[in-house]
Structure formats: structure tokens, C-alpha cells
Motif scaffolding. Structure first.
Motif, PDB file in Angstrom:
ATOM      1  N   SER A 177      35.277  -8.109 -20.060  1.00 34.02           N
ATOM      2  CA  SER A 177      33.933  -8.697 -20.052  1.00 34.02           C
ATOM      3  C   SER A 177      33.946 -10.020 -19.290  1.00 34.02           C
ATOM      4  CB  SER A 177      33.441  -8.926 -21.482  1.00 34.02           C
ATOM      5  OG  SER A 177      33.324  -7.702 -22.170  1.00 34.02           O
ATOM      6  N   PRO A 178      32.852 -10.369 -18.600  1.00 33.57           N
ATOM      7  CA  PRO A 178      32.816 -11.632 -17.852  1.00 33.57           C
ATOM      8  C   PRO A 178      33.029 -12.834 -18.769  1.00 33.57           C
ATOM      9  CG  PRO A 178      30.991 -10.214 -17.224  1.00 33.57           C
ATOM     10  CD  PRO A 178      31.620  -9.580 -18.426  1.00 33.57           C
ATOM     11  N   VAL A 192      31.636 -10.180 -13.150  1.00 34.04           N
ATOM     12  CA  VAL A 192      31.233  -8.785 -13.164  1.00 34.04           C
ATOM     13  C   VAL A 192      31.499  -8.146 -11.805  1.00 34.04           C
ATOM     14  CG1 VAL A 192      28.855  -9.406 -12.583  1.00 34.04           C
ATOM     15  CG2 VAL A 192      29.312  -7.217 -13.642  1.00 34.04           C
ATOM     16  N   ASN A 193      32.080  -6.931 -11.873  1.00 31.14           N
ATOM     17  CA  ASN A 193      32.337  -6.127 -10.672  1.00 31.14           C
ATOM     18  C   ASN A 193      33.323  -6.753  -9.697  1.00 31.14           C
ATOM     19  OD1 ASN A 193      30.980  -3.797 -11.174  1.00 31.14           O
ATOM     20  ND2 ASN A 193      29.270  -4.197  -9.800  1.00 31.14           N
ATOM     21  N   ARG A 194      34.131  -7.689 -10.154  1.00 32.32           N
ATOM     22  CA  ARG A 194      35.080  -8.368  -9.265  1.00 32.32           C
ATOM     23  C   ARG A 194      36.489  -8.270  -9.826  1.00 32.32           C
ATOM     24  NH1 ARG A 194      32.995 -12.098  -5.908  1.00 32.32           N
ATOM     25  NH2 ARG A 194      35.024 -11.882  -4.928  1.00 32.32           N
ATOM     26  N   THR A 195      37.458  -8.407  -8.937  1.00 37.45           N
ATOM     27  CA  THR A 195      38.865  -8.447  -9.320  1.00 37.45           C
ATOM     28  C   THR A 195      39.364  -9.875  -9.176  1.00 37.45           C
ATOM     29  OG1 THR A 195      39.261  -6.173  -8.591  1.00 37.45           O
ATOM     30  CG2 THR A 195      41.185  -7.592  -8.840  1.00 37.45           C
ATOM     31  N   THR A 196      39.857 -10.443 -10.274  1.00 37.96           N
ATOM     32  CA  THR A 196      40.495 -11.758 -10.234  1.00 37.96           C
ATOM     33  C   THR A 196      41.980 -11.549  -9.990  1.00 37.96           C
ATOM     34  OG1 THR A 196      38.872 -12.678 -11.774  1.00 37.96           O
ATOM     35  CG2 THR A 196      40.947 -13.873 -11.507  1.00 37.96           C
ATOM     36  N   ASN A 197      42.489 -12.058  -8.879  1.00 38.71           N
ATOM     37  CA  ASN A 197      43.879 -11.837  -8.475  1.00 38.71           C
ATOM     38  C   ASN A 197      44.743 -13.026  -8.877  1.00 38.71           C
ATOM     39  OD1 ASN A 197      44.033  -9.254  -6.658  1.00 38.71           O
ATOM     40  ND2 ASN A 197      42.138 -10.311  -6.073  1.00 38.71           N
ATOM     41  N   LEU A 198      45.892 -12.730  -9.499  1.00 40.09           N
ATOM     42  CA  LEU A 198      46.828 -13.757  -9.934  1.00 40.09           C
ATOM     43  C   LEU A 198      48.202 -13.472  -9.344  1.00 40.09           C
ATOM     44  CD1 LEU A 198      45.939 -13.969 -13.748  1.00 40.09           C
ATOM     45  CD2 LEU A 198      45.103 -15.453 -11.919  1.00 40.09           C
ATOM     46  N   GLN A 256      36.108  -9.267  -1.878  1.00 42.93           N
ATOM     47  CA  GLN A 256      34.692  -9.419  -1.543  1.00 42.93           C
ATOM     48  C   GLN A 256      34.422  -8.792  -0.193  1.00 42.93           C
ATOM     49  OE1 GLN A 256      32.791 -13.229  -2.350  1.00 42.93           O
ATOM     50  NE2 GLN A 256      31.686 -13.101  -0.409  1.00 42.93           N
ATOM     51  N   THR A 257      33.807  -7.607  -0.219  1.00 38.97           N
ATOM     52  CA  THR A 257      33.528  -6.887   1.026  1.00 38.97           C
ATOM     53  C   THR A 257      32.110  -7.093   1.528  1.00 38.97           C
ATOM     54  OG1 THR A 257      32.968  -4.903  -0.239  1.00 38.97           O
ATOM     55  CG2 THR A 257      35.258  -5.126   0.491  1.00 38.97           C
TER      56      THR A 257
END
Length: 924
Positions: free
Chosen positions: A68-69, A93-99, A126-127
Motif C-alpha cells: 500500500s502507498p 501507487v503503480n510504481r516500483t521503489t528500487n533499493l 517511469q516510462t
């Protein structure tokens, strides 16, 4: 219908593939050894306080889906290595957080390393142009509602996304569309910013999971309750403090309660870790800034038609009080109950409702404000949301929703109400410029019910592929009732004009009685329709180290579920045409009755089903460590607003030219083809710059063509033949440094088309004007749009300044008759209005009253410098509040209470003056 059921069955089988939930995000990344940079398989990664987690694979990669956001602390543990906690990792929402996580070999057992998450994370997935605004960001902005948040984004110009018409945007709540199906403008349900965890604003191309929109998407994700009890109440009072009291009459600086705003929020646990609730209530009672003067009452009779002032007659029994003419009362209520049945299953019940009443200023009623009608809205939305995870790599969401809304525009809800007065009181508009009695007689009501079934499924097939699929079924139930209040026209004008004087000295027309005309009358538009919509899509999000690809395809289906006339030259068979033989004699049937000519008569076949296929493609490529290049392309379809399909459903044509427009159930979907390329670069730490270029072709736009009946009466018929295009560039700048935040965006945009609105061709023809043979600027073709926000928030104190600059939008310059240019056929939108700018301010101070109770004082100032910004201008001057006055205008003005300039000094030509709003609230 059987074909449709087979189609659904096939698509449901296809849907076993999977889709993204539209209300959650993902955390993904790699775990490495800090010293050797080798991947670490088997590391445990979990979100503190939740049941969500994963283990790193052989290459050190991991992913956590269905998040959840919000903000989370990510904990990483592995035997032989120090425990690491990454604080405040934001998921959108609808995004991938990269670590990218590095672990250090443990020297002391039990040592924990705590680090802060990067506020400016790389936007490698982000496309297209997407902006996610979180709850804490909205709290720090000088905004009153979600519309203001959306309006701050690059590419948004006065509600238009990248040059599209204002009804080309999909508005969603928790992934469920809440657009106004009748008019297409805005949404039928509003939620407050205090209820929103995240709002996703897509101004560019969007993935296949989004549809029924051509220009953009606004998706508001509603907050959940937590294990902590929370209560807040804030009371706001506001008034206008302006130096322009000669324009905005009747404003008093001492009237601190002119605008009132009350906010209440309550959330917490019913069963800790299991069952939670969240509620939000807001009530506003705003008189706003435009007043009229009650010189006349609705049953005052005046007559200024004579050129001899001694023959003028005027009744003006008003109290001369100032009366608000753009006031509003709004009530917004939201409630959400979330039940975590197991670690894998979450069930939520959502309700949101609105009760609104408002007025739109009409200058003609300035001295007779009681004759002005009001807008009314009532909406109720219920949604049941089920989220179930099959494993750490697959989950689905099932959403069932019902939206029941009502809109009305009237003075009295009952069109036969005895409070309506005879039309003879509505007079003197030509002589004085204002109505000296009478009322608005338009009476519009429509009811909209929507039942939605939405299924979304996501499968993280591998660390590189996220497969998604889903479907949405919508059943509409739409009722429309337009019945202008009219007298009984079976009576003669002499009978209707009979009157007597009552005890107050007012005229009473004793034969007048308001009536409602039936659905087959030219004086009504009454219908009840039940169209059906269905959509499905499949999409693959491919995520690699340096590249992300979004590829998908969408299918849309729409059934108008009604009939249409087969012969538009005789749509209601008001004209009868009979078959004749070669000698001109009528051909009779076996009973001796003349046979109708089928070529000139209408039958009523069922309207065609409309389907569309929409391909979507987006690509993001990482350039080095701090930059991402993206490209996207897509086809976007949207059915026209429902009124354009069903208007004047009886198909009756009035006896005069250009007096009606018919809806057309054969309309097809409007189409946009859009291209976008952009670059995001982290210039230095916590400073980002983004550049987007876009181009849009817009086909099959809603328009109106002219149809001539067999008896040569011309009317309008909605059709698909307008075209437009838009191109532009967007610049975005973000900067974070401790308590300081700066957001700046700029939009350069060019918007062209062959018609400003669907009725423009029809209106020009009715005014004996030639068609427009070329592309013209649209009325929202604002060349330059610049927004800048600077905020400083530290501890219990914070302040934000937001500035807006807008270059002028087009208007139609119309020279006076004495000007030789007036004989030239000038195109519409041939000049631009003056530019405008304003600054808004917001600040707060928090302090403790008691151990668990915190107080907050807020101060907001809108239009800080009290700018007079034009909203519209006069065609003769290109300026608001100023027109060319000719000698003939002055000589034809007849009044004993105003001069001619009073007509053109319309305060609604300017935006609102400076408003100061003070709030005092309590939280515990």
C-alpha cells in the motif's frame, strides 16, 4: 447479447494471466556485500510492522509486491552481517521503489545500522510523465481540494491535460472511475485531500490498465485506519481583504465568518492488527466574493420600453441588501473499514458521499438575485474491495462498487411549484441590461447509477517480468429530465396576460400556472437509458538493470442499448410521405389506406456496438547512475459524453431553423494517438530535473453537423468529425535539502483544432457564418504556464509559498461596426487575453495543550498580492470590465437606477480577490 456473453467468457479465461491492482506499489532491489560488492543470496528483507517481506535470490535480487502507498522502514537481516534499517522508504501507487542495499560483516553481535532513504530516488520505471503527490506533500500546500493539487502539475492548463478538451480525463477513487457520464466534465464524487494517501496524476501516455480517457488520469488512493487512534478537528473562518471594493461590492473586512470551513477526522483500530476504520467529514458554508443588490423582487413589474421617461413604470420593493450570488454549501463524508482477515487477505468497505448546493454568478440578475437558480448535487458511492495474495509473487483485487448520483439545476425542485411567477416579470433586459423581476425558468435534473465489477490480477512471474491483466464491467442506469418551466400555451396571450393587484400592490396573473410538457414535446428532453461498457487488457512490465519496458494492449466495448432513426431527414416521422404510382396517384393497401414511402420515413433499428483495440508501449532506459531516458506511445479511446448520444431522445424537430440538436447513438469513440519522450536527471544530490516533449493527434472528436429535413428545417446532429493536435514541452525541477523543499514546473504548449467545442460549427451556421477552413487555437491554448512552490517545514513550524504565472488564452476579437475590419470574416480565437499571476501562502504552528492533545494554528492567504486577474474579456477591447461604448448604446439605454457602464462592469470577469483564512485545530 449472446455474442457479448461469449466475448466476456473468452476474456475471463484470458484474465487468468494477471494485472496490476492500481492501488498498490512495489519495492525491489539487490543486496550486496559492502566490501566485495558480491550479491548476497538468502538475505531477509521485510517491511517493519507488516507481514510483507522477501528473501534475496542467488543474484541478490528481491521484490515485495502488493504494498500500500506510504512510508515504510525496510529491515534487512542476514547471518554474519549487521542488521540494517532503511527509514522512510516511500512507496507510490503503480510504481516500483528500487533499493540497492549493502551489508557490512558483523564485528559486534546485535549491532544495527540505521540509514535514511534517498528522498530523490531514481525513477527508473517511469516510462511516461507521472507525478505522485503524497498525503504529507498535500498537507504542506496552499490548496483547498484535489483540483488545486492537479492544477499545480506540468501539462495541466485550467483543467485541460496536454491540450485536450476538459472531458478527456479519467478521475478515479481507489482505481474505480467516478466521472460524470452525462456531461463528461469532472467527477460525480469528490474526496478531500485529508482522506487521500496518494494521488497519481498522469498527464502523458498511460499503461493499458487505464482507459475511457484520452488526455490523462487522476487516481486518488484512500487512507486506511491504523493501530493508533487519531482524532482531529479544525475550524476555519475566512474573509476577503481587498482594495478593489469598487468591483467586488458588498464585502466587509469585519465579516470574518463570510466563508466557513469545518473538518473532522477520526480513525483507529476496532481490533488491533485486524480491523480498522477511517472517517473524514468536511462541511463548508461559503458566501464567496460576488454579491448582487436586492433592488427588485421576483414579482416586481417594471416597464422601461418607452422612449419617454415620464411613461416609465417601476416597482422595486427590494430591501437593497447585498446578496451572495456565487455562494456554495458543501458536505463531504467518507468512511472506510479495513479488515485484515489473514496475512494474505484484506477486505475493505468504502463509502463516500457529497451533498452540495451552489450558485453561478449571472450579471443580468445583479439587481434581482432572488430570481437566480441553483445547482444541486447528491452522490453516494459504495465499494467493496477484496485483496488476496496467493504467494509472495501473485495477488488479485476484486472491486464491486455502486455509484448513485443526482444533479439538478432549478429554482424550485418541483417545476409546478406555485413560487414560480409569470414570464412577464422577466423583463427590461434590453432597456436596462438587467432583469427587473422574474426568475430563471430552466429546470434540469438527471440521475446516474453505475454498477461496476472490476477484477485485477498481478503475477511477478520472474524478477524481470510482472504480468498483469484485468477487466471492468459497468452497467449504467441514466435518467434525464429537462423541462423548462412554461405557462399553459393552450391559452391565448390575452388570457395569460389577465391580472389583478394583491394587498401588497403586486400584480398577480391569475391564469398563470406552471406546467410540465411530456417527453415527446420540443419543450422537454426526458429519457431513461441503460448503456453497457466492458473493457479488458493484458500487460507486461519488464524490469532489467538498465531498462524498463511497459507493453500492453487494451480492448473496450460499448453498447448504447437504444435505437436511432434510420432517416435523419425525418427522425420522428413528423412528416408523412406516401407512395405514388407513375401517374402521381396514391398507392393504397388492401384496406384502402395510402401506403407510406419507406425511403422517407424512419424506422428505429438498434444502435451498433462499438469496440476498440488500444496498443500501448513505454520504455525507460537508465543513463549512468543518475539519469533515466523514457519514450512512450499509445492509442487512447473514449466514448463521447452520454448527452451527445441521447439528447432530444424523442427526435422532435421544432418548426424553426437551428433551434435544436439531436443526440446520435451511432457516435463512435474519440481517439488520441500520443507520443512522448523525456529525460530525468539527478543534477546533484536531492535535486532533480525532468524534461518531457509530447505530440498528440486527436481524431473523431465530437462535433455537430447540419441536417436539413424534407421540409427544409435545419437542425444539428452530433457526429465525429472534429480534429485537433497538441504539442509541447514540460520542465520539472525538484529540490530537497533538510526542511527546505522547492518544486518548479513550466509548460510550453501549442493546441490547435478545427472547432473550439462540439457545437461551434452548428452555432456559426445558425449565425450565417462560414465554416472554419483551417486549424485555429483552442480557447485553452495557454502558451506559457509556470508554477513554483517553496516550502520550509521544521518541527512544529512550517510555511509554503506557491506562485502561478499563466500567459493569456485566446479570445475572439470582434471590431465594432464602424471599423472597416468588421467586414472581414475573422476566425474565432484570433487574439490572446492578458497574462495573469498570483501567489498563495500557507503556514502553521503546532503546540501541545496537554500531554496527548496538540493544537495547530493555520493561516492561508490566497491571491496574496490582491491581483486583478482576468478570467474573460470583451471581444471589442480584449480587456475585462471595459468595452467600446458607442453613442447608439447610450441612447438606447433606458433606466432610472443605473447607467450603461453598469452593464459591462461585470465582476466575474476577474478571479477572486485576496482571501485570508484562519484555522484553529486540535489533534490527539
Amino acid at each position: 447479447m449472446n455474442r457479448f456473453l461469449h466475448l466476456i467468457s473468452g476474456l475471463l479465461l484470458l484474465s487468468v494471466s494477471m494485472m496490476y491492482a492500481q492501488t498498490t506499489g512495489k519495492i525491489a532491489g539487490f543486496v550486496f556485500d559492502e566490501r566485495t560488492s558480491e550479491p548476497l543470496p538468502g538475505a531477509n528483507i521485510y517491511l517493519d510492522g507488516t507481514s510483507l517481506g522477501a528473501a534475496s535470490g542467488l543474484d541478490g535480487s528481491f521484490y515485495i509486491i502488493n504494498v500500500s502507498p506510504g512510508k515504510y522502514n525496510v529491515v534487512v537481516e542476514m547471518v554474519g552481517y549487521e542488521k540494517k534499517i532503511i527509514k522512510d522508504v516511500r512507496v507510490s501507487v503503480n510504481r516500483t521503489t528500487n533499493l540497492k542495499i549493502t551489508l557490512k560483516e558483523a564485528i559486534l553481535e546485535g549491532e544495527v545500522i540505521v540509514v535514511e532513504a534517498d528522498k530523490m530516488s531514481i525513477k527508473k520505471d517511469q516510462t511516461s510523465a507521472v507525478r505522485t503527490v503524497s498525503a504529507d506533500q498535500m498537507e504542506a500546500l496552499p490548496v483547498e481540494n484535489l483540483n488545486a493539487v492537479v492544477g499545480l502539475q506540468a501539462g495541466v492548463v485550467r483543467g485541460h491535460f496536454r491540450g485536450g478538451r476538459s472531458n478527456e480525463v479519467s478521475y478515479m477513487i481507489d482505481g474505480l472511475q467516478v466521472n460524470d457520464a452525462f456531461g463528461g466534465e469532472g467527477r460525480r464524487v469528490d474526496v478531500e485531500t485529508e482522506s487521500v494517501q496518494d494521488v497519481e496524476i498522469i498527464t502523458g501516455t498511460f499503461n493499458a490498465e487505464y482507459g475511457r480517457a484520452m488526455s490523462g488520469v487522476v487516481n486518488a488512493i484512500i487512507k486506511d485506519g491504523t493501530d493508533d487512534f487519531h482524532f482531529s478537528y479544525t475550524n476555519y473562518l475566512a474573509n476577503y481583504v481587498t482594495n478593489h471594493d469598487d468591483i467586488f461590492i458588498g464585502l466587509k473586512e469585519s465579516e470574518i465568518t463570510r466563508n466557513q470551513d469545518y473538518k473532522l477526522q477520526l480513525s483507529g483500530p476496532i481490533l488491533k492488527r485486524k480491523l480498522h476504520y477511517f472517517t473524514n467529514l468536511r462541511y463548508q458554508d461559503n458566501k464567496n466574493h460576488l454579491n448582487g443588490i436586492r433592488r427588485f423582487r421576483v414579482n416586481d413589474f417594471s416597464d422601461f420600453t418607452s422612449t419617454n421617461p415620464e411613461e416609465w413604470y417601476s416597482e422595486h420593493t427590494g430591501d437593497n441588501a447585498y446578496v451572495p450570488m456565487n455562494s456554495s454549501k458543501t458536505l463531504s463524508l467518507l468512511g472506510k473499514i479495513s479488515y485484515k482477515m489473514t496475512d494474505q487477505i484484506k477486505l475493505s468497505l468504502l463509502y463516500t458521499g457529497n451533498r452540495d448546493e451552489w450558485k453561478s454568478y449571472d450579471h443580468a440578475f445583479k439587481y434581482n438575485p432572488d430570481g437566480q437558480a441553483s445547482h444541486h448535487r447528491q452522490s453516494d458511492m459504495f465499494a467493496l474491495l477484496l485483496n488476496q495474495a496467493f504467494s509472495n509473487s501473485a495477488f488479485y483485487e476484486l472491486k464491486l462498487s455502486s455509484l448513485d448520483s443526482y444533479y439538478g439545476f432549478y429554482l424550485f425542485k418541483d417545476p409546478t411549484d406555485s413560487g414560480y411567477v409569470y414570464d412577464a416579470f422577466l423583463a427590461n433586459i434590453n432597456e436596462t441590461g438587467f432583469y427587473t423581476g422574474g426568475q430563471m425558468k430552466d429546470h434540469t435534473e438527471n440521475w446516474q447509477k453505475e454498477t461496476n465489477i472490476k477484477f485485477d490480477f498481478t503475477w511477478q512471474a520472474t524478477s524481470h517480468h510482472s504480468l498483469k491483466t484485468g477487466f471492468l464491467y459497468t452497467l449504467y442506469d441514466l435518467k434525464n429530465k429537462w423541462t423548462p418551466v412554461r405557462p399553459d400555451t393552450t391559452m391565448s396571450e390575452e388570457e395569460l396576460g389577465l391580472f389583478y393587484y394583491d394587498e401588497t400592490g403586486h400584480r398577480v396573473y391569475y391564469n398563470y400556472k406552471p406546467i410540465v410538457y411530456p417527453s415527446n414535446s420540443v419543450y422537454s428532453d426526458i429519457y431513461h437509458v441503460k448503456p453497457i461498457a466492458f473493457s479488458a487488457y493484458i500487460q507486461d512490465k519488464m524490469e532489467y538493470e538498465d531498462m524498463v519496458i511497459n507493453a500492453g494492449i487494451r480492448f473496450d466495448y460499448f453498447d448504447p442499448n437504444t435505437t436511432y432513426p434510420s432517416n435523419w431527414r425525418n427522425p420522428a416521422n413528423q412528416l408523412n410521405f406516401y407512395l405514388k404510382d407513375e401517374d402521381g396517384n396514391l398507392i393504397l393497401d388492401e384496406n384502402g389506406n395510402p401506403l407510406l414511402n419507406p425511403e422517407r420515413m424512419s424506422t428505429y433499428p438498434k444502435a451498433d456496438i462499438k469496440t476498440q483495440i488500444s496498443p500501448r508501449l513505454g520504455l525507460a532506459y537508465q543513463l549512468g547512475k543518475k539519469a533515466v531516458l523514457h519514450f512512450s506511445y499509445g492509442h487512447f479511446f473514449q466514448m463521447p459524453p452520454m448527452y451527445a448520444l441521447y439528447q432530444n431522445n424523442s427526435h422532435q424537430i421544432p418548426p424553426s431553423d437551428y433551434s435544436t440538436t439531436l443526440g446520435n447513438p451511432q457516435l463512435k469513440a474519440q481517439k488520441t494517438v500520443q507520443y512522448e519522450v523525456g529525460l530525468w536527471q539527478e543534477v546533484v544530490e536531492n535535486m532533480g530535473l525532468e524534461v518531457n516533449l509530447f505530440y498528440r493527434d486527436i481524431y473523431d472528436l465530437l462535433s455537430t453537423k447540419i441536417v436539413s429535413t424534407y421540409n427544409q428545417i435545419e437542425y444539428g446532429l452530433y457526429t465525429n468529425k472534429d480534429y485537433g493536435n497538441a504539442r509541447g514541452i514540460e520542465l520539472k525541477f525538484d529540490f530537497y535539502r533538510g526542511p527546505l523543499q522547492i518544486f518548479v514546473n513550466y509548460t510550453l504548449q501549442y493546441t490547435r483544432g478545427n472547432a473550439d467545442n462540439p457545437e461551434q460549427t452548428f452555432t456559426r451556421a445558425g449565425a450565417s457564418m462560414d465554416p472554419i477552413p483551417t486549424l485555429i487555437p483552442m480557447s485553452w491554448d495557454q502558451r506559457h504556464t509556470f508554477n513554483a512552490t517553496v516550502g520550509y517545514h521544521k518541527g512544529n513550524v512550517g510555511a509554503t509559498l506557491t506562485g502561478y504565472y499563466n500567459s493569456g488564452t485566446p479570445y475572439t476579437w470582434t471590431p465594432i461596426v464602424l471599423n472597416p475590419v468588421s467586414r472581414v470574416n475573422l476566425f474565432p480565437n484570433n487574439d490572446y487575453m492578458p497574462s495573469s499571476y498570483s501567489v498563495d501562502f500557507f503556514s502553521y504552528y503546532k503546540f501541545k495543550l496537554f500531554k496527548s492533545i496538540q493544537a495547530q494554528i493555520e493561516l492561508s492567504i490566497y491571491n496574496l498580492f490582491d491581483r486583478l486577474n482576468p478570467v474573460w474579456v470583451y471581444g471589442s477591447t480584449g480587456q475585462p470590465y471595459t468595452a467600446v461604448i458607442q453613442e447608439s448604446d447610450l441612447s438606447n439605454h433606458r433606466s432610472d437606477f443605473n447607467d450603461y457602464e453598469d452593464r459591462i462592469k461585470n465582476p466575474s470577469a476577474y478571479s477572486a480577490p485576496r482571501m485570508v483564512k484562519l484555522g484553529i485545530g486540535f489533534t490527539f
